[in-house]
Scaffold this motif. Sequence first.
Motif, PDB file in Angstrom:
ATOM      1  N   MET A 220      -8.200  -4.708 -14.462  1.00  0.00           N
ATOM      2  CA  MET A 220      -9.111  -5.126 -13.399  1.00  0.00           C
ATOM      3  C   MET A 220      -8.756  -4.427 -12.090  1.00  0.00           C
ATOM      4  O   MET A 220      -9.630  -3.987 -11.355  1.00  0.00           O
ATOM      5  N   GLU A 221      -7.473  -4.328 -11.807  1.00  0.00           N
ATOM      6  CA  GLU A 221      -7.039  -3.646 -10.585  1.00  0.00           C
ATOM      7  C   GLU A 221      -7.473  -2.178 -10.609  1.00  0.00           C
ATOM      8  O   GLU A 221      -7.965  -1.642  -9.614  1.00  0.00           O
ATOM      9  N   PHE A 222      -7.291  -1.515 -11.764  1.00  0.00           N
ATOM     10  CA  PHE A 222      -7.702  -0.116 -11.901  1.00  0.00           C
ATOM     11  C   PHE A 222      -9.208   0.027 -11.655  1.00  0.00           C
ATOM     12  O   PHE A 222      -9.642   0.889 -10.895  1.00  0.00           O
ATOM     13  N   ASN A 223      -9.991  -0.819 -12.320  1.00  0.00           N
ATOM     14  CA  ASN A 223     -11.445  -0.731 -12.165  1.00  0.00           C
ATOM     15  C   ASN A 223     -11.878  -1.037 -10.736  1.00  0.00           C
ATOM     16  O   ASN A 223     -12.820  -0.424 -10.224  1.00  0.00           O
ATOM     17  N   ALA A 224     -11.196  -1.954 -10.096  1.00  0.00           N
ATOM     18  CA  ALA A 224     -11.503  -2.243  -8.687  1.00  0.00           C
ATOM     19  C   ALA A 224     -11.200  -1.019  -7.831  1.00  0.00           C
ATOM     20  O   ALA A 224     -12.023  -0.625  -6.989  1.00  0.00           O
ATOM     21  N   ARG A 225     -10.046  -0.382  -8.057  1.00  0.00           N
ATOM     22  CA  ARG A 225      -9.701   0.821  -7.282  1.00  0.00           C
ATOM     23  C   ARG A 225     -10.685   1.947  -7.533  1.00  0.00           C
ATOM     24  O   ARG A 225     -11.069   2.668  -6.612  1.00  0.00           O
ATOM     25  N   LEU A 226     -11.102   2.103  -8.788  1.00  0.00           N
ATOM     26  CA  LEU A 226     -12.079   3.138  -9.124  1.00  0.00           C
ATOM     27  C   LEU A 226     -13.410   2.870  -8.414  1.00  0.00           C
ATOM     28  O   LEU A 226     -14.035   3.781  -7.870  1.00  0.00           O
TER      29      LEU A 226
ATOM     30  N   ILE B  91     -11.869  11.230  -1.220  1.00  0.00           N
ATOM     31  CA  ILE B  91     -12.110  10.491  -2.460  1.00  0.00           C
ATOM     32  C   ILE B  91     -11.647  11.313  -3.653  1.00  0.00           C
ATOM     33  O   ILE B  91     -10.951  10.814  -4.547  1.00  0.00           O
ATOM     34  N   LEU B  92     -12.018  12.598  -3.677  1.00  0.00           N
ATOM     35  CA  LEU B  92     -11.615  13.464  -4.785  1.00  0.00           C
ATOM     36  C   LEU B  92     -10.094  13.594  -4.854  1.00  0.00           C
ATOM     37  O   LEU B  92      -9.518  13.587  -5.946  1.00  0.00           O
ATOM     38  N   ARG B  93      -9.434  13.692  -3.711  1.00  0.00           N
ATOM     39  CA  ARG B  93      -7.981  13.777  -3.667  1.00  0.00           C
ATOM     40  C   ARG B  93      -7.357  12.497  -4.248  1.00  0.00           C
ATOM     41  O   ARG B  93      -6.422  12.548  -5.051  1.00  0.00           O
ATOM     42  N   SER B  94      -7.893  11.364  -3.850  1.00  0.00           N
ATOM     43  CA  SER B  94      -7.382  10.078  -4.341  1.00  0.00           C
ATOM     44  C   SER B  94      -7.611   9.936  -5.844  1.00  0.00           C
ATOM     45  O   SER B  94      -6.719   9.477  -6.576  1.00  0.00           O
ATOM     46  N   LEU B  95      -8.786  10.326  -6.314  1.00  0.00           N
ATOM     47  CA  LEU B  95      -9.084  10.242  -7.747  1.00  0.00           C
ATOM     48  C   LEU B  95      -8.208  11.197  -8.554  1.00  0.00           C
ATOM     49  O   LEU B  95      -7.749  10.856  -9.652  1.00  0.00           O
ATOM     50  N   LYS B  96      -7.971  12.380  -8.019  1.00  0.00           N
ATOM     51  CA  LYS B  96      -7.105  13.335  -8.710  1.00  0.00           C
ATOM     52  C   LYS B  96      -5.694  12.760  -8.846  1.00  0.00           C
ATOM     53  O   LYS B  96      -5.054  12.888  -9.889  1.00  0.00           O
ATOM     54  N   LYS B  97      -5.223  12.108  -7.777  1.00  0.00           N
ATOM     55  CA  LYS B  97      -3.911  11.466  -7.813  1.00  0.00           C
ATOM     56  C   LYS B  97      -3.892  10.366  -8.877  1.00  0.00           C
ATOM     57  O   LYS B  97      -2.923  10.235  -9.633  1.00  0.00           O
ATOM     58  N   MET B  98      -4.965   9.579  -8.945  1.00  0.00           N
ATOM     59  CA  MET B  98      -5.063   8.525  -9.968  1.00  0.00           C
ATOM     60  C   MET B  98      -5.008   9.125 -11.366  1.00  0.00           C
ATOM     61  O   MET B  98      -4.414   8.559 -12.279  1.00  0.00           O
ATOM     62  N   SER B  99      -5.657  10.288 -11.561  1.00  0.00           N
ATOM     63  CA  SER B  99      -5.703  10.898 -12.897  1.00  0.00           C
ATOM     64  C   SER B  99      -4.333  11.380 -13.357  1.00  0.00           C
ATOM     65  O   SER B  99      -4.101  11.531 -14.552  1.00  0.00           O
ATOM     66  N   LYS B 100      -3.436  11.630 -12.412  1.00  0.00           N
ATOM     67  CA  LYS B 100      -2.098  12.113 -12.765  1.00  0.00           C
ATOM     68  C   LYS B 100      -1.102  10.986 -13.019  1.00  0.00           C
ATOM     69  O   LYS B 100      -0.017  11.231 -13.540  1.00  0.00           O
TER      70      LYS B 100
END
Length: 179
Positions: A45-51, A68-77
């Motif tokens: 739930m926390e992940f989906n909320a952050r996404l 946003i792209l920088r943050s998402l790229k960090k999440m993907s790693k």
Amino acid sequence: ELASKKKLKARYSYILAQLYQKENRKEEAYAMFNNVSKMNSSYEMEFNARLNIERNAWAAGKSDADDILRSLKKMSKDFKNEDYKDQIFFVMADVELSQNNREEAIALLLSSIEATTNNKPQLLESNYMLANLYYEDNEYVDAKTHFDMALANMPKEDDRYSFTKKLSENLTDIAANIQ
């Protein structure tokens, strides 16, 4: 506010955020997803909320596309998000599309499809978006392939089913002739 347990409170808040998002009330959705991410709920739930925070941040004027792209790229790693990369790549593709970066969006959608393990709804959405992009670019062979892949995961009750099936059928001869 009336929920007595933390878990229920987080779930109700998440549902409320989804309703705001569905009604295009991006600022309220952003704020509510932000609240959910602070509620110490389950990691999923926390992940989906952050996404969804990232998804709504740009529309709500809280962040720009590069951030946003920088943050998402960090999440993907992050190793904890290994099973969620397909969703991260999909949101990144959506952001790239909002910036008219079609080539990057297509590459990210292909990455989303490749990263999908058991998430059929995400596989459906990635293939559907990719098929439409290819169709708009007159890439009918690729469009046909991804419409077929979307149909394989699309329930017949989906509002897009009949349209997608018709497009796929119409592209059969065209794609065959091109090949």
